[in-house]
Design a protein around this motif. Structure first.
Motif, mmCIF file in Angstrom:
data_model
loop_
_atom_site.group_PDB
_atom_site.id
_atom_site.type_symbol
_atom_site.label_atom_id
_atom_site.label_comp_id
_atom_site.label_asym_id
_atom_site.label_seq_id
_atom_site.Cartn_x
_atom_site.Cartn_y
_atom_site.Cartn_z
ATOM 1 N N THR A 1 0.964 -1.349 0.050
ATOM 2 C CA THR A 1 0.030 -0.054 -0.077
ATOM 3 C C THR A 1 1.028 1.275 -0.082
ATOM 4 N N ILE A 2 0.341 2.501 -0.513
ATOM 5 C CA ILE A 2 0.815 3.792 -0.316
ATOM 6 C C ILE A 2 1.207 4.144 1.207
ATOM 7 N N ASP B 1 2.660 13.811 6.257
ATOM 8 C CA ASP B 1 3.505 14.871 6.032
ATOM 9 C C ASP B 1 4.104 14.932 4.566
ATOM 10 N N MET B 2 3.768 13.614 3.779
ATOM 11 C CA MET B 2 4.140 13.665 2.493
ATOM 12 C C MET B 2 3.000 13.006 1.493
ATOM 13 N N LYS B 3 2.992 13.674 0.146
ATOM 14 C CA LYS B 3 2.261 13.062 -0.699
ATOM 15 C C LYS B 3 3.271 12.257 -1.867
ATOM 16 N N LEU B 4 2.677 11.262 -2.303
ATOM 17 C CA LEU B 4 3.714 10.212 -3.252
ATOM 18 C C LEU B 4 2.839 10.729 -4.551
ATOM 19 N N ILE B 5 3.505 11.151 -5.541
ATOM 20 C CA ILE B 5 2.986 11.616 -6.758
ATOM 21 C C ILE B 5 3.517 10.609 -8.044
ATOM 22 N N TYR B 6 2.648 9.993 -8.956
ATOM 23 C CA TYR B 6 3.023 9.187 -10.036
ATOM 24 C C TYR B 6 2.117 9.674 -11.284
ATOM 25 N N ALA B 7 2.714 10.026 -12.257
ATOM 26 C CA ALA B 7 2.119 10.482 -13.603
ATOM 27 C C ALA B 7 1.226 11.647 -13.344
ATOM 28 N N GLY B 8 1.764 12.293 -12.506
ATOM 29 C CA GLY B 8 0.726 13.567 -11.999
ATOM 30 C C GLY B 8 -0.393 13.535 -11.378
ATOM 31 N N ASN C 1 -4.692 2.528 -1.305
ATOM 32 C CA ASN C 1 -4.326 1.791 -2.553
ATOM 33 C C ASN C 1 -3.294 1.134 -2.292
ATOM 34 N N THR C 2 -2.837 -0.154 -3.109
ATOM 35 C CA THR C 2 -1.691 -0.690 -3.471
ATOM 36 C C THR C 2 -1.184 -0.089 -4.667
ATOM 37 N N LEU C 3 0.118 -0.677 -5.060
ATOM 38 C CA LEU C 3 0.650 -0.255 -6.356
ATOM 39 C C LEU C 3 -0.172 -0.583 -7.367
ATOM 40 N N ALA C 4 -0.499 -1.909 -7.296
ATOM 41 C CA ALA C 4 -1.439 -2.078 -8.525
ATOM 42 C C ALA C 4 -2.698 -1.463 -8.734
ATOM 43 N N GLU C 5 -3.370 -1.271 -7.617
ATOM 44 C CA GLU C 5 -4.774 -0.424 -7.554
ATOM 45 C C GLU C 5 -4.428 1.119 -8.373
ATOM 46 N N SER C 6 -3.058 1.441 -8.131
ATOM 47 C CA SER C 6 -2.721 2.916 -8.226
ATOM 48 C C SER C 6 -2.325 2.998 -9.939
ATOM 49 N N ARG C 7 -2.416 1.966 -10.454
ATOM 50 C CA ARG C 7 -1.979 1.696 -11.935
ATOM 51 C C ARG C 7 -0.774 2.192 -12.072
ATOM 52 N N ILE C 8 0.309 1.886 -11.197
ATOM 53 C CA ILE C 8 1.721 1.940 -11.570
ATOM 54 C C ILE C 8 2.227 1.158 -12.695
ATOM 55 N N VAL C 9 2.758 1.520 -13.628
ATOM 56 C CA VAL C 9 3.181 0.943 -14.765
ATOM 57 C C VAL C 9 4.473 0.220 -14.626
ATOM 58 N N PHE C 10 4.478 -0.886 -14.927
ATOM 59 C CA PHE C 10 5.589 -1.826 -14.800
ATOM 60 C C PHE C 10 5.743 -3.021 -15.560
ATOM 61 N N GLY C 11 6.962 -3.562 -15.865
ATOM 62 C CA GLY C 11 6.874 -4.541 -16.907
ATOM 63 C C GLY C 11 6.950 -4.012 -18.311
ATOM 64 N N GLU C 12 6.704 -3.024 -18.682
ATOM 65 C CA GLU C 12 6.925 -2.442 -19.976
ATOM 66 C C GLU C 12 8.078 -1.446 -20.047
ATOM 67 N N LEU C 13 8.757 -1.224 -19.013
ATOM 68 C CA LEU C 13 9.936 -0.601 -19.139
ATOM 69 C C LEU C 13 11.002 -1.088 -19.786
ATOM 70 N N PRO C 14 12.011 -0.391 -20.386
ATOM 71 C CA PRO C 14 12.950 -0.782 -21.068
ATOM 72 C C PRO C 14 14.073 -1.440 -20.099
ATOM 73 N N PRO C 15 15.059 -2.452 -20.672
ATOM 74 C CA PRO C 15 15.899 -2.892 -19.844
ATOM 75 C C PRO C 15 16.545 -1.895 -18.896
ATOM 76 N N GLY C 16 16.661 -2.333 -17.596
ATOM 77 C CA GLY C 16 17.350 -1.042 -16.892
ATOM 78 C C GLY C 16 16.554 0.027 -16.366
ATOM 79 N N GLY C 17 15.308 0.009 -16.840
ATOM 80 C CA GLY C 17 14.309 1.236 -16.556
ATOM 81 C C GLY C 17 13.653 0.807 -14.904
ATOM 82 N N VAL C 18 13.603 1.949 -14.341
ATOM 83 C CA VAL C 18 13.000 1.978 -12.968
ATOM 84 C C VAL C 18 11.907 3.029 -12.893
#
Length: 114
Positions: free
Chosen positions: A30-31, A55-62, A69-86
Motif C-alpha cells: 500500500t501507499i 507529511d508526504m504526498k506520493l505522486i506518479y504520472a501527475g 491503494n496498493t501499487l497495482a490499484e494505483s496503476r503503476i506501470v511496470f513490466g513495460e519499461l526498457p531494460p534497466g528502467g526504473v
C-alpha cells in the motif's frame, strides 16, 4: 498465471532530485506502507524532513496516490519499461501545520472603521 506477483522496481525522488528507497516491491504494497518506510529511511541531512507519513504526498504520472491503494490499484506501470528502467514516484513533503498555533493579531491596537 502462477499466482506469484512480480516485484516492481521503484525509486522515490525527493524535492532536491535525489532518490531514496530504491528497491523491488510487491504490487500489493500500500501507499501508506511506502510513506511509513520513507519516514524511517529519510536522509537526516535534508533541509525538509517529514515527521509522520501524513507529511508526504506520493505522486506518479501527475496523480497523488491514495494511502489505502496498493501499487497495482494505483496503476503503476511496470513490466513495460526498457531494460534497466526504473519507475520513479515523486515525494512532496508538506509538514502539517499545528492546529494549536496561536493566532496573531495583525494590528496591536483596536481599530474602528467609520
Amino acid at each position: 498465471m502462477s499466482g506469484e506477483e512480480e516485484p516492481i522496481e521503484l525509486k522515490f525522488r525527493v524535492y532536491d532530485g535525489t532518490d531514496i528507497g530504491h528497491n523491488h516491491y510487491a504490487a500489493s504494497t500500500t501507499i501508506a506502507t511506502f510513506k511509513e518506510m520513507l519516514v524511517a529511511e529519510w536522509p537526516r541531512d535534508k533541509e525538509v524532513i517529514p515527521k509522520v507519513a501524513n507529511d508526504m504526498k506520493l505522486i506518479y504520472a501527475g496523480k497523488v496516490l491514495e494511502n489505502n491503494n496498493t501499487l497495482a490499484e494505483s496503476r503503476i506501470v511496470f513490466g513495460e519499461l526498457p531494460p534497466g528502467g526504473v519507475t520513479i514516484i515523486h515525494v512532496v513533503v508538506q509538514p502539517s501545520v499545528s492546529k494549536e498555533m496561536p493566532k496573531k493579531n495583525m494590528c496591536p491596537c483596536t481599530c474602528t472603521i467609520m
